[in-house]
Design a protein around this motif. Structure first.
Motif, PDB file in Angstrom:
ATOM      1  N   ASP A  90      33.275  40.582  45.186  1.00  0.00           N
ATOM      2  CA  ASP A  90      34.454  41.377  45.519  1.00  0.00           C
ATOM      3  C   ASP A  90      35.646  40.999  44.643  1.00  0.00           C
ATOM      4  O   ASP A  90      35.925  39.821  44.438  1.00  0.00           O
ATOM      5  N   SER A  91      36.347  42.006  44.145  1.00  0.00           N
ATOM      6  CA  SER A  91      37.500  41.794  43.263  1.00  0.00           C
ATOM      7  C   SER A  91      38.791  41.693  44.078  1.00  0.00           C
ATOM      8  O   SER A  91      39.774  42.377  43.789  1.00  0.00           O
ATOM      9  N   CYS A  92      38.759  40.834  45.112  1.00  0.00           N
ATOM     10  CA  CYS A  92      39.937  40.575  45.956  1.00  0.00           C
ATOM     11  C   CYS A  92      40.439  41.853  46.626  1.00  0.00           C
ATOM     12  O   CYS A  92      41.619  42.250  46.467  1.00  0.00           O
ATOM     13  N   SER A  93      39.573  42.487  47.377  1.00  0.00           N
ATOM     14  CA  SER A  93      39.935  43.714  48.093  1.00  0.00           C
ATOM     15  C   SER A  93      41.073  43.462  49.068  1.00  0.00           C
ATOM     16  O   SER A  93      41.222  42.370  49.620  1.00  0.00           O
TER      17      SER A  93
ATOM     18  N   GLN B  18      34.153  40.944  34.391  1.00  0.00           N
ATOM     19  CA  GLN B  18      33.761  40.702  35.780  1.00  0.00           C
ATOM     20  C   GLN B  18      32.248  40.578  35.900  1.00  0.00           C
ATOM     21  O   GLN B  18      31.734  39.681  36.593  1.00  0.00           O
ATOM     22  N   ARG B  19      31.524  41.439  35.221  1.00  0.00           N
ATOM     23  CA  ARG B  19      30.066  41.383  35.281  1.00  0.00           C
ATOM     24  C   ARG B  19      29.519  40.143  34.591  1.00  0.00           C
ATOM     25  O   ARG B  19      28.597  39.489  35.098  1.00  0.00           O
ATOM     26  N   THR B  20      30.076  39.809  33.441  1.00  0.00           N
ATOM     27  CA  THR B  20      29.600  38.629  32.731  1.00  0.00           C
ATOM     28  C   THR B  20      29.902  37.363  33.523  1.00  0.00           C
ATOM     29  O   THR B  20      29.067  36.460  33.623  1.00  0.00           O
ATOM     30  N   TRP B  21      31.100  37.281  34.123  1.00  0.00           N
ATOM     31  CA  TRP B  21      31.422  36.130  34.967  1.00  0.00           C
ATOM     32  C   TRP B  21      30.441  36.048  36.126  1.00  0.00           C
ATOM     33  O   TRP B  21      29.957  34.963  36.472  1.00  0.00           O
ATOM     34  N   MET B  22      30.146  37.168  36.742  1.00  0.00           N
ATOM     35  CA  MET B  22      29.222  37.220  37.870  1.00  0.00           C
ATOM     36  C   MET B  22      27.853  36.657  37.475  1.00  0.00           C
ATOM     37  O   MET B  22      27.279  35.824  38.194  1.00  0.00           O
ATOM     38  N   LEU B  23      27.338  37.086  36.340  1.00  0.00           N
ATOM     39  CA  LEU B  23      26.010  36.662  35.908  1.00  0.00           C
ATOM     40  C   LEU B  23      25.970  35.182  35.530  1.00  0.00           C
ATOM     41  O   LEU B  23      24.967  34.506  35.750  1.00  0.00           O
ATOM     42  N   ARG B  24      27.065  34.703  34.946  1.00  0.00           N
ATOM     43  CA  ARG B  24      27.081  33.321  34.456  1.00  0.00           C
ATOM     44  C   ARG B  24      27.490  32.318  35.528  1.00  0.00           C
ATOM     45  O   ARG B  24      27.101  31.150  35.468  1.00  0.00           O
ATOM     46  N   SER B  25      28.271  32.765  36.510  1.00  0.00           N
ATOM     47  CA  SER B  25      28.873  31.808  37.449  1.00  0.00           C
ATOM     48  C   SER B  25      28.250  31.803  38.833  1.00  0.00           C
ATOM     49  O   SER B  25      28.382  30.812  39.557  1.00  0.00           O
ATOM     50  N   ILE B  26      27.600  32.874  39.243  1.00  0.00           N
ATOM     51  CA  ILE B  26      27.027  32.950  40.588  1.00  0.00           C
ATOM     52  C   ILE B  26      25.517  32.775  40.510  1.00  0.00           C
ATOM     53  O   ILE B  26      24.825  33.601  39.909  1.00  0.00           O
ATOM     54  N   GLN B  27      25.030  31.737  41.102  1.00  0.00           N
ATOM     55  CA  GLN B  27      23.597  31.459  41.072  1.00  0.00           C
ATOM     56  C   GLN B  27      22.832  32.466  41.917  1.00  0.00           C
ATOM     57  O   GLN B  27      23.143  32.669  43.091  1.00  0.00           O
ATOM     58  N   ALA B  28      21.851  33.107  41.331  1.00  0.00           N
ATOM     59  CA  ALA B  28      20.979  34.030  42.059  1.00  0.00           C
ATOM     60  C   ALA B  28      19.665  33.337  42.403  1.00  0.00           C
ATOM     61  O   ALA B  28      19.244  32.407  41.712  1.00  0.00           O
TER      62      ALA B  28
ATOM     63  N   LEU C 176      45.095  47.514  28.649  1.00  0.00           N
ATOM     64  CA  LEU C 176      45.166  48.506  29.712  1.00  0.00           C
ATOM     65  C   LEU C 176      44.159  48.211  30.805  1.00  0.00           C
ATOM     66  O   LEU C 176      44.402  48.462  31.975  1.00  0.00           O
ATOM     67  N   SER C 177      42.997  47.654  30.449  1.00  0.00           N
ATOM     68  CA  SER C 177      41.987  47.339  31.449  1.00  0.00           C
ATOM     69  C   SER C 177      42.481  46.266  32.394  1.00  0.00           C
ATOM     70  O   SER C 177      42.211  46.286  33.585  1.00  0.00           O
ATOM     71  N   VAL C 178      43.239  45.283  31.852  1.00  0.00           N
ATOM     72  CA  VAL C 178      43.754  44.211  32.691  1.00  0.00           C
ATOM     73  C   VAL C 178      44.742  44.758  33.698  1.00  0.00           C
ATOM     74  O   VAL C 178      44.815  44.330  34.850  1.00  0.00           O
ATOM     75  N   GLU C 179      45.534  45.789  33.283  1.00  0.00           N
ATOM     76  CA  GLU C 179      46.519  46.366  34.182  1.00  0.00           C
ATOM     77  C   GLU C 179      45.867  47.181  35.280  1.00  0.00           C
ATOM     78  O   GLU C 179      46.433  47.382  36.347  1.00  0.00           O
ATOM     79  N   SER C 180      44.641  47.705  35.021  1.00  0.00           N
ATOM     80  CA  SER C 180      43.984  48.559  35.991  1.00  0.00           C
ATOM     81  C   SER C 180      43.283  47.742  37.056  1.00  0.00           C
ATOM     82  O   SER C 180      42.841  46.624  36.794  1.00  0.00           O
ATOM     83  N   ARG C 181      43.150  48.271  38.232  1.00  0.00           N
ATOM     84  CA  ARG C 181      42.357  47.681  39.282  1.00  0.00           C
ATOM     85  C   ARG C 181      40.997  48.343  39.294  1.00  0.00           C
ATOM     86  O   ARG C 181      40.857  49.503  38.939  1.00  0.00           O
ATOM     87  N   PRO C 182      39.938  47.661  39.696  1.00  0.00           N
ATOM     88  CA  PRO C 182      38.604  48.240  39.655  1.00  0.00           C
ATOM     89  C   PRO C 182      38.375  49.214  40.790  1.00  0.00           C
ATOM     90  O   PRO C 182      38.880  49.066  41.878  1.00  0.00           O
ATOM     91  N   GLU C 183      37.602  50.238  40.491  1.00  0.00           N
ATOM     92  CA  GLU C 183      37.174  51.191  41.518  1.00  0.00           C
ATOM     93  C   GLU C 183      35.846  51.744  41.039  1.00  0.00           C
ATOM     94  O   GLU C 183      35.739  52.255  39.946  1.00  0.00           O
ATOM     95  N   ASN C 184      34.802  51.595  41.823  1.00  0.00           N
ATOM     96  CA  ASN C 184      33.486  52.041  41.360  1.00  0.00           C
ATOM     97  C   ASN C 184      33.423  53.554  41.325  1.00  0.00           C
ATOM     98  O   ASN C 184      33.660  54.214  42.312  1.00  0.00           O
ATOM     99  N   ALA C 185      33.001  54.098  40.196  1.00  0.00           N
ATOM    100  CA  ALA C 185      32.975  55.530  40.032  1.00  0.00           C
ATOM    101  C   ALA C 185      31.808  56.145  40.751  1.00  0.00           C
ATOM    102  O   ALA C 185      30.840  55.472  41.045  1.00  0.00           O
TER     103      ALA C 185
ATOM    104  N   PHE D 201      39.874  40.346  39.441  1.00  0.00           N
ATOM    105  CA  PHE D 201      39.379  41.286  38.433  1.00  0.00           C
ATOM    106  C   PHE D 201      40.208  41.196  37.154  1.00  0.00           C
ATOM    107  O   PHE D 201      41.433  41.169  37.196  1.00  0.00           O
ATOM    108  N   GLU D 202      39.519  41.152  36.006  1.00  0.00           N
ATOM    109  CA  GLU D 202      40.174  41.261  34.711  1.00  0.00           C
ATOM    110  C   GLU D 202      39.805  42.593  34.065  1.00  0.00           C
ATOM    111  O   GLU D 202      40.623  43.492  33.937  1.00  0.00           O
ATOM    112  N   THR D 203      38.545  42.704  33.682  1.00  0.00           N
ATOM    113  CA  THR D 203      38.004  43.945  33.151  1.00  0.00           C
ATOM    114  C   THR D 203      36.590  44.090  33.693  1.00  0.00           C
ATOM    115  O   THR D 203      36.002  43.127  34.195  1.00  0.00           O
ATOM    116  N   HIS D 204      36.032  45.282  33.567  1.00  0.00           N
ATOM    117  CA  HIS D 204      34.679  45.509  34.086  1.00  0.00           C
ATOM    118  C   HIS D 204      33.652  44.642  33.366  1.00  0.00           C
ATOM    119  O   HIS D 204      32.752  44.073  33.994  1.00  0.00           O
ATOM    120  N   GLY D 205      33.764  44.557  32.046  1.00  0.00           N
ATOM    121  CA  GLY D 205      32.811  43.736  31.307  1.00  0.00           C
ATOM    122  C   GLY D 205      32.923  42.269  31.661  1.00  0.00           C
ATOM    123  O   GLY D 205      31.915  41.587  31.888  1.00  0.00           O
TER     124      GLY D 205
END
Length: 288
Positions: A32-35, A61-71, A279-288, A55-59
């Motif tokens: 979660d990107s701090c909802s 966020q996903r890379t951090w997720m894959l590298r930092s959260i153990q699955a 501009l991506s940093v200024e935006s908040r994430p919203e799944n399309a 959240f920083e950017t979509h790319g």
């Protein structure tokens, strides 16, 4: 078996149904990107892990997720809150993870809009990388979204996933795409100045993904792009056969293109023009 990541930001209307569709997996991780709504509260009612990360950017966020959260598993599937896992897709994913042929697989979305599948005007099948080996993929930023970088061969799944793109209401769709258009405008301006059309990929691309990306780069350079997009989607792709929902969908997409063009003109008047990342940093994430 494979783990499932679910990306969220203010998804209280969708998160329960999304998690319930994913419970075929024994390892579900909500990132979660701090909802600011009840997303994490609702998610915590289920047997899932909930991790919050700004959240920083979509790319990123996903890379951090894959590298930092153990699955729990080597293979992972990325699911967004307004998408659903189906039993048929889950079974095909299980079979794919038992093969050493590819390190990742693309799946096609079924866009659900106004209570029906918009098959024609959404350029079905549109593929997204969803299933992959966690240690062989990362993501870069591209416009308001991201592009995957794969360290190995990829394939395509036959089963599709439903994407409820307007589940929060039309006003939320407009709000979201107004924000997305800022990122798209920055990326468009950058591509027009620095990029070019890959004609080889456009006509002889080795996959649907390569051809679609080259087509997008070409479309950025077309005059009257919003009108061209509407005519292409509604008449050539067959959106007219999708009924009232098809007409509404094509009109909204043309409006989105026009909004991007207006913001490109606005950026050209700025000095210096902001980069897509800014501009991506200024935006908040919203799944399309």
């Amino acid at each position: 078996m494979f783990s499932i990541y679910i990306l969220t930001y203010n998804e209280e209307l969708d998160i329960a149904a999304c998690i319930e569709s994913a419970q075929l997996s024994d390892d579900i991780i909500v990132v979660d990107s701090c909802s600011t709504d009840r997303t994490t509260e609702i998610a915590s009612r289920y047997p899932v892990r909930v991790v919050r990360h700004p959240f920083e950017t979509h790319g990123k966020q996903r890379t951090w997720m894959l590298r930092s959260i153990q699955a729990k598993h080597e293979w992972v599937y990325i699911l967004e809150a307004d998408e659903r896992m189906t039993p048929e897709l889950f079974q095909e994913c299980l079979e794919a993870t038992n093969s050493d042929r590819n390190i990742g697989y693309y799946a096609a979305e079924r866009v659900m809009f106004m209570n029906r599948w918009i098959r024609r005007s959404t350029q079905y099948p549109r593929y997204q990388l969803r299933l992959f080996r966690k240690d062989r993929v990362w993501f870069d930023d591209y416009g308001h979204t991201e592009r995957e970088v794969c360290d190995g061969p990829t394939g395509f799944l036959k089963e599709t996933y439903p994407h409820y793109t307007c589940s929060k209401g039309l006003s939320r769709w407009i709000e979201k795409h107004n924000r997305y258009s800022s990122d798209e405008a920055a990326e468009t301006l950058h591509q027009l100045r620095e990029g070019s059309v890959n004609w080889k990929h456009l006509f002889w691309g080795s996959s649907e993904v390569e051809r679609r990306r080259a087509l997008k780069d070409l479309s950025l350079r077309l005059p009257l792009r919003p009108l061209v997009r509407f005519l292409y989607m509604y008449f050539i792709l067959g959106g007219i056969l999708d009924g009232k929902a098809g007409f509404a969908w094509c009109t909204l997409q043309a409006f989105y293109e026009y909004l991007i063009l207006l913001k490109v003109d606005e950026l050209k008047q700025q000095s210096p023009p902001p980069s897509p990342v800014q501009l991506s940093v200024e935006s908040r994430p919203e799944n399309a």
